[in-house]
Design an enzyme around this catalytic site. Structure first.
Site, short mmCIF file in Angstrom:
data_model
loop_
_atom_site.label_atom_id
_atom_site.label_comp_id
_atom_site.label_asym_id
_atom_site.label_seq_id
_atom_site.Cartn_x
_atom_site.Cartn_y
_atom_site.Cartn_z
CG ASP A 155 -0.74 -6.61 -11.27
OD1 ASP A 155 -1.25 -5.67 -11.92
OD2 ASP A 155 -1.21 -7.00 -10.17
CB SER A 156 -2.09 -4.85 -16.54
OG SER A 156 -0.99 -4.00 -16.79
CG ASP B 50 1.63 -3.11 -10.39
OD1 ASP B 50 1.42 -2.58 -9.28
OD2 ASP B 50 0.72 -3.48 -11.16
CE LYS C 89 0.08 0.18 -10.06
NZ LYS C 89 -0.86 -0.73 -9.38
CD GLU D 245 -4.09 -3.74 -7.38
OE1 GLU D 245 -5.04 -4.33 -6.80
OE2 GLU D 245 -3.77 -3.97 -8.55
CD GLU E 141 -7.49 0.41 -12.50
OE1 GLU E 141 -6.49 0.14 -11.82
OE2 GLU E 141 -7.95 -0.34 -13.39
O1 KIV Z 1 -1.10 -3.43 -13.61
C1 KIV Z 1 -1.44 -2.34 -14.08
O2 KIV Z 1 -1.25 -2.03 -15.26
C2 KIV Z 1 -2.11 -1.42 -13.18
C3 KIV Z 1 -2.89 -0.34 -13.82
C4 KIV Z 1 -4.17 -0.88 -14.34
C5 KIV Z 1 -3.14 0.76 -12.88
O3 KIV Z 1 -2.04 -1.58 -12.02
#
Ligand code: KIV
Length: 278
Positions: A48-49, A87, A117, A119, A186
């Site tokens: 989500d980055s 994500d 993934k 969090e 992280e």
């Molecule tokens: O969204 C992302 O790229 C992430 C990483 C910073 C671990 O979750």
């Protein structure tokens, strides 16, 4: 497509057993993922980055499931052997298990990812268990978790005092017990990451967690010099493509203004006899 071995969960566990580190980068688009596939990167996170590095939001919170789907489908279209992780964006899994399973299922079913993934540690363990029970491989992400930055008091490294390090260790244990097949740490001290690594049976990957883990993740724009707003301590830059882009754009502007571009070689031709007939 490259001839290398396809990466799957067995491969990741085998490499852990052999002590070979896994290379992992983010990607959010077709060309970047194609080049990563060609280079032999083993895992891609459609993070989500991408909401910040690609779409220009000022945090990851506004990123929607639909935006994640567009980016993720572009990446899975470009990849064959690479293990692609979707994500889960903000509020796609926090509201409840049913919503979490549905959205994790969209990554797997509609986008063709290999895993998802999300969090969170102990608090998210029941959700992880529900998604795993639905047959979906999950990577747990703990430490500095950007979706909880407001609660963490900003984008700060975690586990830097005894109490918070103990909590991270508990988080990792809960995720493993809940069925997460791997854990991402992280921005945590290397020594704490090593303690978690030593106490886990599943692969432990790090982004800013030192070298005593099973593999390294970085954000692709950070390593290529394509994101300038901030640079976490753990980032190593391998290229300055942003500067190269500005140089190329400047040269193009100059050549358009001066008439140097387009040259003869960029122009289409019509034979003289055809031209005379017009
Ligand atoms: O969204 C992302 O790229 C992430 C990483 C910073 C671990 O979750």
């Amino acid at each position: 497509m490259s001839e290398r071995e396809a990466v799957n969960i067995n491969y990741l566990y085998q490499k852990k057993k052999e002590g070979e580190k896994i290379s992992w980068l983010t990607a959010y688009d077709y060309p970047t993922a194609s080049f990563q596939e060609e280079a032999g990167i083993e895992m891609i996170l459609v993070g989500d980055s991408g909401g910040m590095t690609l779409l220009g939001y000022d945090s990851t919170l506004p990123v929607s499931m639909d935006e994640m789907m567009v980016m993720t489908k572009a990446v899975t279209r470009a990849t064959d052997k690479t293990f692609v992780v979707g994500d889960m964006p903000y509020m796609s899994y926090q509201p409840g298990k049913e919503e979490a399973i549905k959205n994790a299922g969209r990554f797997m079913g509609e986008c063709g990812t290999d895993a998802i993934k999300l969090e969170g540690g102990r608090r998210m363990a029941p959700t992880v268990e529900a998604i795993v029970d639905a047959g979906i491989p999950v990577i747990g992400h703990i430490g500095m978790t950007p979706q909880s930055a407001a609660q963490l008091g900003g984008y700060k490294s975690q586990g830097r005092d005894a109490q918070s390090a103990k909590e991270l260790i508990e988080d990792a244990k809960s995720l493993e017990q809940a069925g997460a097949f791997a854990i991402l740490l992280e921005a945590v001290p290397s020594r704490v990451a090593k303690m978690i690594y030593d106490q886990s049976d599943v692969p432990i990957y790090g982004i800013g967690a030192g070298s005593s883990v099973d593999g390294q993740l970085l954000i692709v724009q950070d390593i290529l010099g394509l994101f300038e707003l901030f640079k976490p301590r753990f980032v190593k830059r391998y290229a300055n493509l942003g500067e190269e882009m500005v140089d190329a754009f400047n040269q193009y502007i100059e050549e358009v203004k001066s008439g140097e571009f387009p040259g003869e070689e960029h122009c289409y031709k019509i034979p003289d006899e055809e031209f005379r007939e017009i």
